[in-house]
Design an enzyme around this catalytic site. Structure first.
Site, PDB file in Angstrom:
ATOM      1  N   TYR A   4       0.694  -1.311  -0.075  1.00  0.00           N
ATOM      2  CA  TYR A   4       0.073  -0.110   0.014  1.00  0.00           C
ATOM      3  C   TYR A   4       1.048   1.303  -0.031  1.00  0.00           C
ATOM      4  O   TYR A   4       0.503   2.078  -0.854  1.00  0.00           O
ATOM      5  CB  TYR A   4      -0.635   0.161   1.086  1.00  0.00           C
ATOM      6  CG  TYR A   4      -1.994  -1.224   1.391  1.00  0.00           C
ATOM      7  CD1 TYR A   4      -3.024  -1.324   0.293  1.00  0.00           C
ATOM      8  CD2 TYR A   4      -1.794  -2.183   2.110  1.00  0.00           C
ATOM      9  CE1 TYR A   4      -3.874  -2.352   0.483  1.00  0.00           C
ATOM     10  CE2 TYR A   4      -2.530  -3.241   2.085  1.00  0.00           C
ATOM     11  CZ  TYR A   4      -3.779  -3.341   1.314  1.00  0.00           C
ATOM     12  OH  TYR A   4      -4.640  -4.410   1.154  1.00  0.00           O
ATOM     13  N   ASN A  48     -12.584  -1.061  -5.343  1.00  0.00           N
ATOM     14  CA  ASN A  48     -11.905  -1.729  -6.841  1.00  0.00           C
ATOM     15  C   ASN A  48     -13.168  -2.011  -7.361  1.00  0.00           C
ATOM     16  O   ASN A  48     -13.805  -3.034  -7.019  1.00  0.00           O
ATOM     17  CB  ASN A  48     -10.851  -2.505  -6.857  1.00  0.00           C
ATOM     18  CG  ASN A  48     -10.263  -2.911  -8.081  1.00  0.00           C
ATOM     19  OD1 ASN A  48     -10.986  -2.469  -9.170  1.00  0.00           O
ATOM     20  ND2 ASN A  48      -9.649  -3.999  -8.062  1.00  0.00           N
ATOM     21  N   CYS A  59      -6.049  -5.780  -7.390  1.00  0.00           N
ATOM     22  CA  CYS A  59      -5.708  -5.305  -6.078  1.00  0.00           C
ATOM     23  C   CYS A  59      -5.480  -6.488  -5.178  1.00  0.00           C
ATOM     24  O   CYS A  59      -4.798  -6.104  -4.016  1.00  0.00           O
ATOM     25  CB  CYS A  59      -7.161  -4.545  -5.634  1.00  0.00           C
ATOM     26  SG  CYS A  59      -8.459  -5.566  -5.593  1.00  0.00           S
ATOM     27  N   HIS A  60      -5.444  -7.708  -5.576  1.00  0.00           N
ATOM     28  CA  HIS A  60      -5.060  -8.953  -4.573  1.00  0.00           C
ATOM     29  C   HIS A  60      -3.623  -9.073  -4.624  1.00  0.00           C
ATOM     30  O   HIS A  60      -3.007  -9.392  -3.755  1.00  0.00           O
ATOM     31  CB  HIS A  60      -5.563 -10.052  -5.124  1.00  0.00           C
ATOM     32  CG  HIS A  60      -5.170 -10.555  -6.534  1.00  0.00           C
ATOM     33  ND1 HIS A  60      -5.964  -9.774  -7.530  1.00  0.00           N
ATOM     34  CD2 HIS A  60      -4.199 -11.204  -6.946  1.00  0.00           C
ATOM     35  CE1 HIS A  60      -5.360 -10.430  -9.013  1.00  0.00           C
ATOM     36  NE2 HIS A  60      -4.213 -11.187  -8.583  1.00  0.00           N
ATOM     37  N   GLU A 105      -1.388 -17.419  -9.123  1.00  0.00           N
ATOM     38  CA  GLU A 105      -0.352 -16.547 -10.065  1.00  0.00           C
ATOM     39  C   GLU A 105       0.753 -16.990  -9.693  1.00  0.00           C
ATOM     40  O   GLU A 105       1.762 -17.163 -10.680  1.00  0.00           O
ATOM     41  CB  GLU A 105      -0.537 -15.261  -9.732  1.00  0.00           C
ATOM     42  CG  GLU A 105      -1.904 -14.382 -10.264  1.00  0.00           C
ATOM     43  CD  GLU A 105      -1.838 -12.967 -10.274  1.00  0.00           C
ATOM     44  OE1 GLU A 105      -1.001 -12.271  -9.882  1.00  0.00           O
ATOM     45  OE2 GLU A 105      -3.125 -12.536 -10.527  1.00  0.00           O
TER      46      GLU A 105
END
Length: 152
Positions: A89, A112, A120-121, A148
């Site tokens: 952040y 979001n 945003c994850h 991912e």
């Protein structure tokens, strides 16, 4: 406005599109089979399916976001965070030119409108995973991060 639904490994997603682009992705309880005529919405469904198979790392669908100038900047920066990587952040706020606005960056993430496409994850706090407002919350964020990492 048109809608489409996708059964994904993290729940049922409702994708909302205007004539200008994808406006929202919502986690919903009910799948609805609908005829999809909008080409960008079809592309979005195809890209999300490819993402969940580990075959897509960057989305190309057009977005139509109604948001503040600050959030738009945060979302633009977020889309540049590479697949399988994370940021914080604080780094997000700094990249947006507001080094002390890490809470505002977190708030932008929480609001979001198109999670997954705007990743945003991939944003963590300096001392933890941070939060996630979509799906089942933190378990959904963890699933996305692990997915991912596995397909990087």
């Amino acid at each position: 406005m048109s809608k489409a639904y996708l059964k994904s490994p993290i729940g049922i997603l409702e994708i909302v599109a205007s004539e200008n682009g994808i406006c929202e992705i919502n986690f919903v309880d009910k799948f609805e089979k609908v005829a999809v005529k909008d080409e960008n919405l079809k592309l979005c469904l195809d890209e999300l399916e490819a993402y969940f198979k580990g075959e897509l790392k960057k989305f190309s669908v057009r977005l139509d976001l109604k948001t503040t100038k600050f959030r738009a900047k945060i979302y633009d920066i977020l889309q540049k965070v590479p697949y399988g990587e994370t940021t914080t952040y604080a780094a997000l706020a700094l990249a947006a030119g507001h080094k002390n606005a890490y809470r505002a960056a977190g708030s932008a993430n929480a609001k979001n409108p198109v999670p997954i496409i705007i990743p945003c994850h991939r944003v963590l706090s300096h001392s933890s995973l941070g939060g996630y407002s979509g799906g089942e919350g933190l378990p959904t964020k963890i699933w996305l991060l692990e997915h991912e990492a596995k397909h990087k």
